[in-house]
Scaffold this motif. Structure first.
Motif, PDB file in Angstrom:
ATOM      1  N   ASP A 173      -2.354  13.571   4.569  1.00  0.00           N
ATOM      2  CA  ASP A 173      -2.151  12.675   3.437  1.00  0.00           C
ATOM      3  C   ASP A 173      -3.386  12.727   2.531  1.00  0.00           C
ATOM      4  OD1 ASP A 173      -2.529   9.863   2.117  1.00  0.00           O
ATOM      5  OD2 ASP A 173      -0.403   9.989   2.641  1.00  0.00           O
ATOM      6  N   HIS A 174      -3.170  12.967   1.249  1.00  0.00           N
ATOM      7  CA  HIS A 174      -4.280  13.115   0.306  1.00  0.00           C
ATOM      8  C   HIS A 174      -5.099  11.836   0.165  1.00  0.00           C
ATOM      9  CE1 HIS A 174      -3.054  17.112  -0.778  1.00  0.00           C
ATOM     10  NE2 HIS A 174      -1.829  16.683  -1.021  1.00  0.00           N
ATOM     11  N   ALA A 175      -4.461  10.696   0.164  1.00  0.00           N
ATOM     12  CA  ALA A 175      -5.191   9.433   0.015  1.00  0.00           C
ATOM     13  C   ALA A 175      -6.092   9.186   1.224  1.00  0.00           C
ATOM     14  CB  ALA A 175      -4.218   8.263  -0.176  1.00  0.00           C
ATOM     15  N   ILE A 176      -5.580   9.439   2.411  1.00  0.00           N
ATOM     16  CA  ILE A 176      -6.389   9.252   3.617  1.00  0.00           C
ATOM     17  C   ILE A 176      -7.544  10.250   3.626  1.00  0.00           C
ATOM     18  CG2 ILE A 176      -6.407   9.407   6.141  1.00  0.00           C
ATOM     19  CD1 ILE A 176      -3.539   8.276   6.067  1.00  0.00           C
ATOM     20  N   GLY A 177      -7.282  11.497   3.253  1.00  0.00           N
ATOM     21  CA  GLY A 177      -8.350  12.491   3.175  1.00  0.00           C
ATOM     22  C   GLY A 177      -9.429  12.088   2.189  1.00  0.00           C
ATOM     23  N   GLY A 218      10.813  -0.006   0.300  1.00  0.00           N
ATOM     24  CA  GLY A 218      11.605  -0.871  -0.569  1.00  0.00           C
ATOM     25  C   GLY A 218      11.100  -2.288  -0.670  1.00  0.00           C
ATOM     26  N   GLY A 219       9.910  -2.537  -0.157  1.00  0.00           N
ATOM     27  CA  GLY A 219       9.347  -3.883  -0.208  1.00  0.00           C
ATOM     28  C   GLY A 219       8.680  -4.164  -1.535  1.00  0.00           C
ATOM     29  N   GLN A 220       8.480  -5.418  -1.806  1.00  0.00           N
ATOM     30  CA  GLN A 220       7.775  -5.830  -2.997  1.00  0.00           C
ATOM     31  C   GLN A 220       6.283  -5.670  -2.757  1.00  0.00           C
ATOM     32  OE1 GLN A 220       8.966  -6.863  -5.972  1.00  0.00           O
ATOM     33  NE2 GLN A 220      11.014  -6.353  -5.258  1.00  0.00           N
ATOM     34  N   VAL A 221       5.598  -5.140  -3.744  1.00  0.00           N
ATOM     35  CA  VAL A 221       4.168  -4.927  -3.632  1.00  0.00           C
ATOM     36  C   VAL A 221       3.463  -5.954  -4.513  1.00  0.00           C
ATOM     37  CG1 VAL A 221       2.289  -3.320  -4.071  1.00  0.00           C
ATOM     38  CG2 VAL A 221       4.469  -2.473  -3.212  1.00  0.00           C
ATOM     39  N   ASN A 222       2.501  -6.645  -3.910  1.00  0.00           N
ATOM     40  CA  ASN A 222       1.699  -7.622  -4.650  1.00  0.00           C
ATOM     41  C   ASN A 222       0.435  -6.901  -5.123  1.00  0.00           C
ATOM     42  OD1 ASN A 222       0.120  -9.670  -5.642  1.00  0.00           O
ATOM     43  ND2 ASN A 222       0.169 -10.904  -3.774  1.00  0.00           N
ATOM     44  N   MET A 223       0.390  -6.526  -6.398  1.00  0.00           N
ATOM     45  CA  MET A 223      -0.738  -5.767  -6.932  1.00  0.00           C
ATOM     46  C   MET A 223      -1.976  -6.641  -7.137  1.00  0.00           C
ATOM     47  SD  MET A 223       0.324  -2.730  -6.933  1.00  0.00           S
ATOM     48  CE  MET A 223      -0.751  -1.742  -7.950  1.00  0.00           C
ATOM     49  N   ASN A 224      -1.878  -7.946  -6.894  1.00  0.00           N
ATOM     50  CA  ASN A 224      -3.022  -8.834  -7.055  1.00  0.00           C
ATOM     51  C   ASN A 224      -3.768  -9.060  -5.750  1.00  0.00           C
ATOM     52  OD1 ASN A 224      -2.562  -9.263  -9.824  1.00  0.00           O
ATOM     53  ND2 ASN A 224      -0.963 -10.757  -9.340  1.00  0.00           N
ATOM     54  N   GLU A 243       0.057   0.075  -0.023  1.00  0.00           N
ATOM     55  CA  GLU A 243       1.029  -0.320  -1.051  1.00  0.00           C
ATOM     56  C   GLU A 243       2.115   0.726  -1.200  1.00  0.00           C
ATOM     57  OE1 GLU A 243      -2.196  -2.758  -3.823  1.00  0.00           O
ATOM     58  OE2 GLU A 243      -1.450  -0.805  -4.485  1.00  0.00           O
ATOM     59  N   MET A 244       1.741   1.982  -1.167  1.00  0.00           N
ATOM     60  CA  MET A 244       2.724   3.055  -1.282  1.00  0.00           C
ATOM     61  C   MET A 244       3.700   3.038  -0.111  1.00  0.00           C
ATOM     62  SD  MET A 244       0.227   6.033  -2.786  1.00  0.00           S
ATOM     63  CE  MET A 244       1.367   7.377  -2.481  1.00  0.00           C
ATOM     64  N   ARG A 245       3.222   2.714   1.087  1.00  0.00           N
ATOM     65  CA  ARG A 245       4.125   2.615   2.249  1.00  0.00           C
ATOM     66  C   ARG A 245       5.133   1.484   2.011  1.00  0.00           C
ATOM     67  NH1 ARG A 245       1.268   6.261   2.562  1.00  0.00           N
ATOM     68  NH2 ARG A 245       3.083   7.252   1.721  1.00  0.00           N
ATOM     69  N   ASP A 289     -10.250   0.691  -1.568  1.00  0.00           N
ATOM     70  CA  ASP A 289      -9.223   0.653  -2.603  1.00  0.00           C
ATOM     71  C   ASP A 289      -8.190   1.764  -2.397  1.00  0.00           C
ATOM     72  OD1 ASP A 289     -10.569  -1.501  -3.675  1.00  0.00           O
ATOM     73  OD2 ASP A 289     -11.451  -0.353  -5.340  1.00  0.00           O
ATOM     74  N   THR A 290      -8.663   2.936  -2.004  1.00  0.00           N
ATOM     75  CA  THR A 290      -7.757   4.052  -1.733  1.00  0.00           C
ATOM     76  C   THR A 290      -6.830   3.721  -0.570  1.00  0.00           C
ATOM     77  OG1 THR A 290      -9.337   5.674  -2.569  1.00  0.00           O
ATOM     78  CG2 THR A 290      -7.656   6.487  -1.051  1.00  0.00           C
ATOM     79  N   LEU A 291      -7.370   3.148   0.493  1.00  0.00           N
ATOM     80  CA  LEU A 291      -6.543   2.799   1.650  1.00  0.00           C
ATOM     81  C   LEU A 291      -5.592   1.650   1.335  1.00  0.00           C
ATOM     82  CD1 LEU A 291      -9.222   3.227   4.435  1.00  0.00           C
ATOM     83  CD2 LEU A 291      -7.306   4.762   3.899  1.00  0.00           C
ATOM     84  N   ASN A 292      -6.027   0.706   0.502  1.00  0.00           N
ATOM     85  CA  ASN A 292      -5.116  -0.358   0.062  1.00  0.00           C
ATOM     86  C   ASN A 292      -3.951   0.234  -0.717  1.00  0.00           C
ATOM     87  OD1 ASN A 292      -6.420  -2.528   1.244  1.00  0.00           O
ATOM     88  ND2 ASN A 292      -7.644  -2.988  -0.571  1.00  0.00           N
ATOM     89  N   ARG A 293      -4.244   1.207  -1.583  1.00  0.00           N
ATOM     90  CA  ARG A 293      -3.170   1.852  -2.343  1.00  0.00           C
ATOM     91  C   ARG A 293      -2.234   2.597  -1.403  1.00  0.00           C
ATOM     92  NH1 ARG A 293       0.933   1.789  -4.988  1.00  0.00           N
ATOM     93  NH2 ARG A 293       1.486   3.642  -6.183  1.00  0.00           N
ATOM     94  N   TRP A 294      -2.775   3.226  -0.371  1.00  0.00           N
ATOM     95  CA  TRP A 294      -1.950   3.912   0.620  1.00  0.00           C
ATOM     96  C   TRP A 294      -0.975   2.928   1.260  1.00  0.00           C
ATOM     97  CZ3 TRP A 294      -0.966   3.505   5.819  1.00  0.00           C
ATOM     98  CH2 TRP A 294      -0.352   4.596   6.435  1.00  0.00           C
TER      99      TRP A 294
END
Length: 82
Positions: free
Chosen positions: A29-33, A74-80, A67-69, A60-65
């Protein structure tokens, strides 16, 4: 207790870099790398970023990872999130 997965045979290599480590441990996975690279080279790269900045960016990268999961499931992502 043995942790065989923590060790890789690199006897055939003269040296290894962060990209070889990522490959040896099967990170695909590019984000984990990206996060692994930031953590391994924390505060040592030429970009002038200090340890705190590198750790923050890795987090921040791992948080985005994560969020992508959630998005993929199909879950709602809380970007805050902090």
């Amino acid at each position: 207790m043995s942790y065989e997965n923590y060790f890789k045979d690199v006897s055939n290599l003269r040296s290894i870099d962060v990209y070889r480590v990522i490959e040896l441990f099967g990170v695909t996975d590019h984000a984990i790398g990206h996060a692994v690279k930031k953590l391994l080279l924390c505060g040592q790269r030429t970009g002038g970023k200090n340890e705190e900045k590198e750790i923050t960016e890795a987090r921040d990268t791992l948080n985005r990872w994560l969020e992508m999961r959630e998005e993929d499931e199909g879950g709602q992502v809380n970007m805050n999130k902090e």
